[in-house]
Write an enzyme that holds these catalytic residues in place. Structure first.
Site, mmCIF file in Angstrom:
data_model
loop_
_atom_site.group_PDB
_atom_site.id
_atom_site.type_symbol
_atom_site.label_atom_id
_atom_site.label_comp_id
_atom_site.label_asym_id
_atom_site.label_seq_id
_atom_site.Cartn_x
_atom_site.Cartn_y
_atom_site.Cartn_z
ATOM 1 N N LYS A 1 0.411 -9.465 -8.968
ATOM 2 C CA LYS A 1 -0.803 -9.022 -8.273
ATOM 3 C C LYS A 1 -1.653 -8.244 -9.275
ATOM 4 O O LYS A 1 -1.185 -7.283 -9.880
ATOM 5 C CB LYS A 1 -0.473 -8.149 -7.065
ATOM 6 N N ARG B 1 -6.155 -2.644 4.061
ATOM 7 C CA ARG B 1 -6.401 -1.554 5.005
ATOM 8 C C ARG B 1 -6.751 -2.007 6.412
ATOM 9 O O ARG B 1 -6.413 -1.343 7.383
ATOM 10 C CB ARG B 1 -7.473 -0.625 4.425
ATOM 11 N N MET C 1 0.859 -1.198 0.000
ATOM 12 C CA MET C 1 0.000 0.000 0.000
ATOM 13 C C MET C 1 0.886 1.236 0.000
ATOM 14 O O MET C 1 1.716 1.407 0.897
ATOM 15 C CB MET C 1 -0.926 -0.007 1.225
ATOM 16 N N GLY D 1 -11.165 -6.352 0.294
ATOM 17 C CA GLY D 1 -12.267 -6.203 1.238
ATOM 18 C C GLY D 1 -12.293 -7.183 2.386
ATOM 19 O O GLY D 1 -13.298 -7.277 3.091
ATOM 20 N N GLN E 1 7.512 -5.146 -4.240
ATOM 21 C CA GLN E 1 6.584 -4.972 -5.353
ATOM 22 C C GLN E 1 7.123 -3.933 -6.327
ATOM 23 O O GLN E 1 7.487 -2.821 -5.936
ATOM 24 C CB GLN E 1 5.187 -4.547 -4.913
ATOM 25 N N CYS F 1 -2.793 -1.461 -9.858
ATOM 26 C CA CYS F 1 -2.985 -0.060 -9.473
ATOM 27 C C CYS F 1 -3.726 0.689 -10.579
ATOM 28 O O CYS F 1 -3.296 0.678 -11.736
ATOM 29 C CB CYS F 1 -1.637 0.592 -9.196
#
Length: 352
Positions: free
Chosen positions: A154, A249, A33, A228, A85, A115
């Protein structure tokens, strides 16, 4: 001679194509992130879980090749297992950076094909690459040939205009044929025209069943599910259908969640028993970073969620927010903030 040319000298030659294994366990991962999964967050995360696979923020190939390579790749050995990454699409540059990942001690190198921001699209980075599976395959093959590290991808389940099941399967098959064995799948499409990155994390519906179907269709591939996921109950359900879960998150805003990972998913005891223990274990690292000239606020912003939902947690966050930015602020700010949270009995264990 460019940095890429320097990499191709005989002593750095990869030789014959590497045979990559699956590498570190991806049963439970924390997602890369931007601005969040910095070395300071990762140090805290590792204190909470020995086994969670951690990822760096996305680093572009251009930044590594033309910028301060040491600064971008700096990390602590205490952060392992750790994956780098990359953002990029040029096969030669990706190969160069994959070799750097191995040189700097990372356990995996991952290519960002998820992204959705305009800025990265303009540089042919991120989710837009789902429209160019052959280009992704060429980059993956070059990376595999340049390193012995596992090379993973990813990605989203699609993008606007290429969002069918057949499109997704074409992408997987093309990239797998190039040698990729591990796919980390964000179970949403990315809408590249009209939605912000934040909206792309919330508006496109989650289609977990598509990720489950990928594992059914390609049982020889390692399929990790992302998007999620917030609770251990959800993780266990996903693990019935896939090889691993990746949280984003939730693992950042509520880092204490990670203290339950080792007993819940790896059959091991938790490294720490209380949030206070975890933060105290950070003190030597904070002091060493301060001695390097790192601004206290760059570290403490990653600590704000540690006492999420706890009595005194709000006062903890307020004290840090009001004082960490001040000139000369040091460890005493964190120590004073910690005193505002009541310490639990030593027998308390991590709660998911």
């Amino acid at each position: 001679m460019s940095k890429i040319d320097l990499l191709n000298t005989p002593e750095n030659s990869a030789g014959s194509p590497a045979v990559t294994g699956l590498g570190p366990s991806r049963r439970f991962c924390v997602a890369p992130m931007m601005d969040w999964t910095t070395s300071h967050y990762r140090y805290l995360a590792r204190l909470l879980s020995r086994n969670t696979l951690l990822y760096t923020e996305m680093v572009t190939t251009g930044a590594l090749i033309h910028g301060d390579t040491e600064r971008f790749l700096r990390h602590e050995e205490a952060e392992y297992p750790l994956a780098l990454q990359l953002g990029g699409s040029d096969a030669k540059e990706l190969a160069h950076c994959a070799a750097l990942a191995e040189k700097f001690g990372f356990d995996e190198v991952n290519l960002n094909v998820g992204c959705p921001s305009d800025r990265v699209q303009n540089n042919m980075i991120g989710a837009c690459l789902m429209g160019h599976p052959q280009k992704v395959a060429e980059g993956v093959q070059a990376m595999i040939e340049a390193t012995n590290l596992p090379v993973t991808v990813k990605h989203r389940i699609g993008i606007d205009g290429r969002e069918s099941w057949d499109d997704l399967c074409e992408f997987i098959e093309t990239v797998a044929e190039a040698g990729c064995k591990t796919f980390i799948v964000h179970a949403r499409i990315a809408i590249l025209d009209g939605l912000s990155p934040k909206e792309n994390r919330e508006i496109p519906p989650l289609k977990y069943d598509w990720v489950y179907r990928l594992k059914q269709k390609y049982p020889h591939l390692e399929i990790i599910i992302n998007g999620g996921i917030k609770t251990f109950d959800e993780c266990h359900e996903h693990l019935r259908h896939t090889d691993g879960v990746m949280l984003g998150r939730e693992a950042y805003h509520n880092p204490w969640l990670l203290a339950g990972v080792d007993p819940e998913f790896f059959g091991e005891s938790s490294p720490v028993q209380t949030r206070h223990d975890a933060l105290r274990a950070m003190f030597p690292f904070i002091e060493s970073e301060l001695a390097r000239g790192v601004y206290l606020g760059h570290m403490t912003r990653h600590l704000l969620g540690l006492f999420h939902g706890q009595p005194g947690g709000r006062q903890f966050r307020r004290h840090i927010s009001e004082n960490a930015h001040k000139p000369g602020a040091g460890l005493e700010v964190v120590q004073a903030a910690l005193e505002k949270v009541r310490e639990p009995e030593p027998t308390m264990i991590a709660e998911a």
